[in-house]
Design a protein around this motif. Sequence first.
Motif, PDB file in Angstrom:
ATOM      1  N   ASP A   7      33.559 -17.455  13.249  1.00 21.91           N
ATOM      2  CA  ASP A   7      33.913 -16.235  13.972  1.00 21.91           C
ATOM      3  C   ASP A   7      32.968 -15.123  13.548  1.00 21.91           C
ATOM      4  N   VAL A   8      32.442 -14.397  14.500  1.00 24.04           N
ATOM      5  CA  VAL A   8      31.689 -13.195  14.157  1.00 24.04           C
ATOM      6  C   VAL A   8      32.417 -12.039  14.819  1.00 24.04           C
ATOM      7  N   ARG A   9      32.878 -11.092  13.975  1.00 25.87           N
ATOM      8  CA  ARG A   9      33.712 -10.006  14.496  1.00 25.87           C
ATOM      9  C   ARG A   9      32.875  -8.778  14.815  1.00 25.87           C
ATOM     10  N   ALA A  10      33.465  -7.909  15.611  1.00 24.57           N
ATOM     11  CA  ALA A  10      32.804  -6.657  15.943  1.00 24.57           C
ATOM     12  C   ALA A  10      32.560  -5.876  14.660  1.00 24.57           C
ATOM     13  N   GLY A  11      31.364  -5.427  14.429  1.00 24.10           N
ATOM     14  CA  GLY A  11      31.065  -4.588  13.277  1.00 24.10           C
ATOM     15  C   GLY A  11      30.490  -5.309  12.085  1.00 24.10           C
ATOM     16  N   GLU A  12      30.322  -6.645  12.148  1.00 24.66           N
ATOM     17  CA  GLU A  12      29.815  -7.336  10.965  1.00 24.66           C
ATOM     18  C   GLU A  12      28.560  -8.145  11.264  1.00 24.66           C
ATOM     19  N   VAL A  13      27.813  -8.380  10.175  1.00 30.30           N
ATOM     20  CA  VAL A  13      26.647  -9.259  10.235  1.00 30.30           C
ATOM     21  C   VAL A  13      26.988 -10.509   9.447  1.00 30.30           C
ATOM     22  N   ILE A  14      26.930 -11.665  10.104  1.00 27.93           N
ATOM     23  CA  ILE A  14      27.128 -12.929   9.384  1.00 27.93           C
ATOM     24  C   ILE A  14      25.765 -13.598   9.247  1.00 27.93           C
ATOM     25  N   GLY A  15      25.471 -14.044   8.051  1.00 26.28           N
ATOM     26  CA  GLY A  15      24.204 -14.729   7.824  1.00 26.28           C
ATOM     27  C   GLY A  15      24.430 -16.225   7.707  1.00 26.28           C
ATOM     28  N   ILE A  16      23.492 -16.998   8.264  1.00 29.44           N
ATOM     29  CA  ILE A  16      23.538 -18.447   8.073  1.00 29.44           C
ATOM     30  C   ILE A  16      22.305 -18.856   7.289  1.00 29.44           C
ATOM     31  N   ALA A  17      22.545 -19.336   6.053  1.00 28.02           N
ATOM     32  CA  ALA A  17      21.451 -19.769   5.205  1.00 28.02           C
ATOM     33  C   ALA A  17      21.255 -21.267   5.374  1.00 28.02           C
ATOM     34  N   GLY A  18      20.143 -21.770   4.880  1.00 29.52           N
ATOM     35  CA  GLY A  18      19.927 -23.211   4.929  1.00 29.52           C
ATOM     36  C   GLY A  18      18.450 -23.512   4.857  1.00 29.52           C
TER      37      GLY A  18
ATOM     38  N   GLY B 178       0.804  -1.204   0.000  1.00 24.88           N
ATOM     39  CA  GLY B 178       0.000   0.000   0.000  1.00 24.88           C
ATOM     40  C   GLY B 178       0.839   1.256   0.000  1.00 24.88           C
ATOM     41  N   ASN B 179       2.118   1.110   0.294  1.00 29.71           N
ATOM     42  CA  ASN B 179       2.993   2.270   0.151  1.00 29.71           C
ATOM     43  C   ASN B 179       4.398   1.779  -0.136  1.00 29.71           C
ATOM     44  N   GLU B 180       5.286   2.706  -0.327  1.00 29.97           N
ATOM     45  CA  GLU B 180       6.655   2.363  -0.678  1.00 29.97           C
ATOM     46  C   GLU B 180       7.328   1.683   0.523  1.00 29.97           C
ATOM     47  N   VAL B 181       7.979   0.555   0.298  1.00 27.36           N
ATOM     48  CA  VAL B 181       8.742  -0.068   1.364  1.00 27.36           C
ATOM     49  C   VAL B 181      10.151   0.484   1.302  1.00 27.36           C
ATOM     50  N   GLN B 182      10.623   1.023   2.410  1.00 30.36           N
ATOM     51  CA  GLN B 182      11.953   1.617   2.350  1.00 30.36           C
ATOM     52  C   GLN B 182      12.994   0.522   2.229  1.00 30.36           C
ATOM     53  N   ALA B 183      13.963   0.778   1.386  1.00 30.27           N
ATOM     54  CA  ALA B 183      15.016  -0.207   1.200  1.00 30.27           C
ATOM     55  C   ALA B 183      15.969  -0.138   2.381  1.00 30.27           C
ATOM     56  N   VAL B 184      16.517  -1.315   2.716  1.00 36.53           N
ATOM     57  CA  VAL B 184      17.478  -1.361   3.816  1.00 36.53           C
ATOM     58  C   VAL B 184      18.821  -0.868   3.314  1.00 36.53           C
ATOM     59  N   GLU B 185      19.471  -0.031   4.084  1.00 40.24           N
ATOM     60  CA  GLU B 185      20.781   0.480   3.683  1.00 40.24           C
ATOM     61  C   GLU B 185      21.872  -0.226   4.473  1.00 40.24           C
ATOM     62  N   ARG B 186      22.884  -0.633   3.743  1.00 40.83           N
ATOM     63  CA  ARG B 186      23.981  -1.331   4.414  1.00 40.83           C
ATOM     64  C   ARG B 186      25.292  -0.691   3.985  1.00 40.83           C
ATOM     65  N   ALA B 187      25.885   0.062   4.901  1.00 37.59           N
ATOM     66  CA  ALA B 187      27.172   0.678   4.584  1.00 37.59           C
ATOM     67  C   ALA B 187      28.242  -0.405   4.594  1.00 37.59           C
ATOM     68  N   PRO B 188      29.184  -0.353   3.666  1.00 35.95           N
ATOM     69  CA  PRO B 188      30.240  -1.371   3.674  1.00 35.95           C
ATOM     70  C   PRO B 188      31.126  -1.225   4.904  1.00 35.95           C
ATOM     71  N   VAL B 189      31.632  -2.367   5.397  1.00 33.72           N
ATOM     72  CA  VAL B 189      32.544  -2.297   6.539  1.00 33.72           C
ATOM     73  C   VAL B 189      33.971  -2.406   6.033  1.00 33.72           C
ATOM     74  N   GLU B 190      34.867  -1.721   6.692  1.00 31.82           N
ATOM     75  CA  GLU B 190      36.275  -1.775   6.291  1.00 31.82           C
ATOM     76  C   GLU B 190      37.136  -2.241   7.450  1.00 31.82           C
ATOM     77  N   GLY B 191      38.208  -2.884   7.102  1.00 33.67           N
ATOM     78  CA  GLY B 191      39.155  -3.329   8.121  1.00 33.67           C
ATOM     79  C   GLY B 191      38.571  -4.361   9.059  1.00 33.67           C
ATOM     80  N   ILE B 192      37.614  -5.159   8.545  1.00 29.87           N
ATOM     81  CA  ILE B 192      36.955  -6.117   9.429  1.00 29.87           C
ATOM     82  C   ILE B 192      37.919  -7.208   9.879  1.00 29.87           C
ATOM     83  N   GLU B 193      38.964  -7.455   9.039  1.00 26.41           N
ATOM     84  CA  GLU B 193      39.891  -8.547   9.371  1.00 26.41           C
ATOM     85  C   GLU B 193      40.601  -8.300  10.696  1.00 26.41           C
TER      86      GLU B 193
END
Lengths: 525, 376
Positions: free
Chosen positions: A288-299, A244-259
């Motif tokens: 490992d899930v590091r500070a600043g990142e989102v890890i997804g588990i599919a299946g 019924g209205n526009e769904v706002q797109a999710v914004e994901r800024a890239p992460v740097e130096g995650i290693e």
Amino acid sequence: MGGTVSANHDGTNLLEVRGLTKIFGTLTACDHIDLNIAKGEIHALLGENGAGKSTLVKMLFGSLEPNSGEIFWNGQAVRITSPGAAKKLGIGMVFQHFSLFEALTAAENIALSLDDGSPISSIAAKARALSFSYGLPLDPESLVGDLSVGERQRIEIIRCLLQTPQLIILDEPTSVLTPQEADKLFETLERLRSEGKSILYISHRLEEVKRICDRATVLRHGKVVGHCNPREETAASLARMMVGNEVQAVERAPVEGIETAPSLLEIRNLSRKPATPFSIALKNISLDVRAGEVIGIAGVAGNGQGEFFESVSGEVQQHDAASVRIRGKNAGGLTITGRRLLGAAFVPEERLGHGAAPRMKLSENLLLSRHATDGKAFVGTGGMVKGAAVYAASQRIIEAMDVRKSAPDPEAAALSGGNLQKFIVGRELDRRPSVMVVNQPTWGVDAGAAAHIRQALIELSRSGSAVLVISQDLDELFEISDAIAVMHNGELSRPMPIAEATFEKVGLLMGGAEPGHAEHTLETA
Amino acid sequence: MMRLELVKRPQRSALFSMLSPFIAFALTIIAGAVLFALLGVNPLTAFRIYFVEPISQVWQLHELAIKAAPLILIAVGLSVCYKANIWNIGAEGQFIFGAIFGSILPVLFPQFEGPLVLPLMLLCGMVGGAAYAAIPAMLKTRFGTNEILTSLMLVYVAQLFLDWLVRGPWRDPQGHGFPQTIQFGDSAVLPELMPDAGRANWGFVFALVAAVLVWILMGRMLKGFEVRVLGSSPRAGRFAGFGLNRMVFFAFLLSGALAGLAGICEVSGAIGQLQPVISPGYGFTAIIVAFLGRLNPLGIIAAGLVLALTYLGGEAVQSALGISDKVVRVFQGMLLFFVLGCDTLIHYRIRVIGLALTKQDSAAKLEAAPKLKEAR
């Protein structure tokens, strides 16, 4: 879009529905629905959760009786009083949730539903012939308990085809399939269409509707808001019609130096024996899930995600204390409370009865997961609960997450699924946890609320937390994850950075292509 | 043909949650009237003797308090168990063991006297009841046994153990062979509240204090929240980090201690010595009290008084009309039956279905159809 329904009774329409209405108490679940399904078409029924799709389908299949309205079958007015009557007319249905006995074979399950006393061997032969001619590989002698979800769905489809229906209703058929399995299903559907059979295809996945459906009827709040040709629409315009209205797109800024970021959640060689004969063993999972990142588990559902969540959350503890480490400390031997006190937060898959106690107020449900971590704020001397502080905190969460409700502090069960999920996620976000583990964050949640929850998870990670999301919704994972790992049969693949990940690669892993099961390539027709 | 059908309410009805005990009481009265009429007694006369005369004088109110005190004490503890979805049916046995433990001091050490005796006895009583309740709790958490069966069967063990004690090792040597212990010394007797007005003792005060404390525990404290969460949705309770096994022990020990306190109060206050039979089934009647009081400690006070009256009334009709004292059990049974029956109205409403409504009728059947399909 918005094409009018022509009221022809000349027989080109297999099914016509006029003004079909169903009222439950004060709720009009279906409000004067009009729908035409032509012979030999795949017709999509689109709509969000609660739009009235299931109610409409149940009326067509005879499990609900409409309050008013007419149904025409081949131009004849009919009353469909029971699923048996629907089958006699030639309407078959494949449900989203299968009704199969795991301890019986495929053929025995089919025989149970046919109920005509023909011997199992002849049913098995017919099923084998059908599965061959429609490209649905299935061994009728195999035990259902040993079959994958996709194979179980084939049993349901074959069982439906054995009754030679003219109209087949499929309810969210791809929600449990890998992309490759879905492709196979689409081939079968196209083949059925070429034989002149009609299909009513219920989905909220817009891309696949655009791909295989000839026409679409869109429902919103129990009303038809439009008929259209999905091939001429974009996914965005279909979504607009649904929501019924526009769904706002999710914004994901890239992460740097995650290693170089510290790993806040470390899982090392986590294994678990199956607790029941039908649950999955976890095999040597490391992540490992590091500070600043989102890890997804599919299946695909039922590949160990639930068991994995229980093990990480501490609802089930490990013998090896180092198998789960939270913020650098061994947590494997800790309870869920101990892990929360280390800074972790958890959102389980089931909302009612697991993440929240249904008959308790929202403020009490806040206390449910935070009585220990916020012990000073919420619990006073001698174990007295500070009701006012808990209530104030719950109102803060309700406001922050835009939870819509009918009373100031309603019971959890009184909220819609999406609003309750916003509260449950908000309850944990409010703590600013350093580690957040979420299982199916937007399962059964409407598009607006889902976007809100996803954005909140990304923001949490960008503020320096580690976020782990388990989901069956690939679109969601591609939207929010920085890397995607795949769980199959209790094993976890190495996380794939999002820049390298494609639906196809992830889909192959979901089908069991990589870890273990290397010989098991996708079945071919 | 007309018939009745139960339709699930979307939400529990607050109105019927409150009304249910009263409807149940009214139905009990009606059924009781039929019962008395069949026995050849004018129901009005019988009810006057049963329900009004036993509480028409002050000393009789004291008798009511004596009977109500153990019922309330036990039922308050049981309400915590039942809220936690733990089914302690053995309060009668815990009552008896509380009485036995509490009697150790006055029976075996009668020469020990002074102000410390009574508090120690009460403490021993609570320990005894809790220890006896720990047995089904341990069996349940260790071996997964059904606590309904184990706690119930332990009642008979307790009854026979008490019988053996008062006939054997603890029998009063100067008691002319009667199966009973010595009379408790003065410092071992629970004092009466108002000796000039009637016999009611401090047990009734303990009952009221226990009810208020448990009411605060359940409504205001984290532990009470834990009880309610684990009782209503155990999986959410596990997610909250609450341990189910710990809860089993907590509920059994608390209800056992309160039943044990009731036991020693009864022996030390109302009876004054141990006998083969010390309870007219308080531990079982308290189950009715707990449910009639809606598992709410304050409601249990009222329900305890009502059930106490059924005991007094039963004695009254027995002496005045010559009706068997079994009528007490019949009344209590009917009351529990109707309470549980009326509780259905909290979650369901009754729909009367006549011939004209067959259409709706078939719709209702069809709603059930998907379930049948799954079962197939």
